[in-house]
Design an enzyme around this catalytic site. Structure first.
Site, PDB file in Angstrom:
ATOM      1  N   THR A  12      45.982  13.719  23.566  1.00 12.03           N
ATOM      2  CA  THR A  12      47.511  13.100  22.972  1.00 12.03           C
ATOM      3  C   THR A  12      47.628  12.007  24.051  1.00 12.03           C
ATOM      4  OG1 THR A  12      48.106  15.071  24.441  1.00 12.03           O
ATOM      5  CG2 THR A  12      48.459  15.529  22.245  1.00 12.03           C
ATOM      6  N   LYS A  21      50.707  13.365  27.757  1.00 12.40           N
ATOM      7  CA  LYS A  21      50.845  14.265  28.832  1.00 12.40           C
ATOM      8  C   LYS A  21      50.462  13.661  29.995  1.00 12.40           C
ATOM      9  CE  LYS A  21      49.374  18.159  25.926  1.00 12.40           C
ATOM     10  NZ  LYS A  21      48.830  17.781  24.717  1.00 12.40           N
TER      11      LYS A  21
END
Ligand code: DSN
Length: 448
Positions: free
Chosen positions: A237, A240
């Site tokens: 992702t 984060k």
């Protein structure tokens, strides 16, 4: 009249400013990332891809000025192509990859696209089990992936490291199409070299790393990069530790070619197989406003300050873990080597993770309840909580504040043990948290 939604956004902003986000998968983005995400690029349809000519060769001015040929299904792409190319080039430089697909809408989409690129329904994928710290998409029976592919799982040792002997035994016996190293609750540094050696013994086995939690640490040079240890693919992702917009990313090693023609099904062709698996395989129109924000975030992560940030994230996590141990918290794996700490709150203070999460919400400290190895409490009453340092390090908190934080966490655990605790006891800690939080608000990142 202003939509009521904006009032709620303001309230959420206040919550984010007055408390501390300890969820290890969250962060605060820069104002530049926010600006790109909230831009007019949301108006554009761009199914397809920009040209990959000159990948890793052209400089940014060349990319921003050239009129690129493309593989798109809509007109009006002159600026979009350049923006997406900047995102791709920056991601490749940041992670030493041959290719980057910046279109996945999320980490789940990124993982599913890789499975779809390399496997047929029923093929075997060897991955870490959910109770050991793996992610839902690594074979949890409730997911779409688990209904399509045949997941086999490995676990962790009592010390919290990957059980490499089990991984090797299962890999050699089952000959999976993919060996996956990745996790959402794991505090050690994986031995990628060892896993790559195991994978190399299995013909046609794709080595995939889901590094969603630690990509920012990889970008900042405090965590090894699986692509440099023989892995073919790394998914992630972007929101984060990497501190970009909410979204997904797939990096790969191999030959980059036109996505229009189906390539042979070889490991060398994995970049193109992945491009075709993302679009048209599993997604439609890319979110170009998010891709622009990814490009901005990758640009920020290429700066020397980001290396400092990544070092501070790990340093803060280690200091926090040590301070928690001094307060008699029991930690899974005994501590941490990354940004993440997993507390066994049940055996530390006799309360379950959800009760503790709720008590901490009352004082403005946000984390999440998390199942531990062989947890009897299930997903809704697990025995653990998971916390981490990426967001608070962005805020500017340092090692001194980690000791204060551990003290608050301890005081709240003692209050939560007693259901009759008066509200005023929580109010005292809440005002201390608020006072410190408001000292750590930076223009652009978070400000009331
Ligand atoms: N939901 C993410 C996390 O919190 O770890 C994983 O995708």
């Amino acid at each position: 009249m202003k939509d009521i939604v904006f009032k709620l956004i303001e309230q959420e902003k206040k919550r984010q400013c007055e408390g501390l986000e300890l969820i290890p998968s969250e962060n605060y983005v820069s104002s530049a990332v926010l600006q790109a995400m909230g831009s007019i690029l949301t108006n554009k349809y761009s199914e397809g891809y920009p040209s990959f000519d000159g990948i890793n060769e052209w400089n940014e001015t060349e990319i921003a000025e050239r009129v690129l040929p493309n593989y798109r299904y809509y007109g009006g792409q002159v600026n979009i192509d350049r923006i997406e190319r900047l995102a791709i080039d920056r991601a490749c430089r940041l992670f030493h990859a041959d290719h980057a697909n910046v279109q996945p809408h999320s980490g789940v989409n990124a993982n599913e696209a890789v499975y779809f690129a390399w496997c047929k329904p029923g093929d075997k994928i060897l991955a870490m089990s959910l109770p050991a710290g793996g992610h839902l998409t690594h074979g949890a029976p409730v997911t779409r992936s688990a209904k399509i592919y045949n997941f086999i799982s490995y676990g962790v040792t009592p010390e919290g490291d990957i059980d490499y002997d089990e991984l090797e035994k299962k890999a050699l016996a089952e000959k999976p199409k993919i060996i996956l190293v990745g996790y959402s609750a794991f505090m050690k540094i994986p031995d990628f070299k060892r896993v790559a050696k195991i994978g190399a013994k299995i013909p046609g086995c794709l080595l995939m790393a889901d590094m969603a939690h630690v990509t920012g640490l990889i970008a900042g040079g405090v965590h090894p990069n699986p692509l440099e240890y023989g892995f073919h693919v790394m998914t992630s992702t972007t929101h984060k530790t990497l501190r970009g917009p909410r979204g997904g990313l797939i990096l790969s090693r191999g030959k980059v070619s036109s996505p229009l023609k189906k390539p042979e099904h070889t490991l060398e062709n994995i970049p193109t197989l992945i491009d075709r698996a993302v679009f048209p395989g599993t997604q439609g129109g890319p979110l170009e406003h998010v891709i622009a924000a990814k490009a901005v975030a990758f640009g920020e992560a290429l700066q020397p300050e980001f290396t400092e940030y990544a070092h501070s994230v790990v340093k803060n996590a280690k200091v926090l873990a040590d301070a928690l141990l001094k307060h008699d918290f029991k930690l899974q794996g005994g501590g941490t080597d990354n940004h993440l700490v997993l507390i066994d709150i049940k055996s530390s203070f006799g309360i379950d993770g959800k009760t503790y999460e709720t008590a901490l919400d009352r004082v403005g400290l946000t984390l999440n309840a998390n199942a531990l190895l062989s947890d009897k409490g299930g997903a809704f009453r697990p025995s653990g909580v998971r916390l981490g340092t990426p967001a608070i390090t962005t805020r500017g908190l340092g090692t001194k504040e980690m000791v204060i934080l551990a003290d608050w966490l301890h005081r709240v655990a003692l209050l939560a043990k007693n259901p009759g605790t008066p509200d005023s006891d929580y109010d005292q800690i809440r005002s201390e948290v608020r006072e410190l939080s408001l000292k750590f608000t930076k223009q652009g990142i978070i400000k009331l």
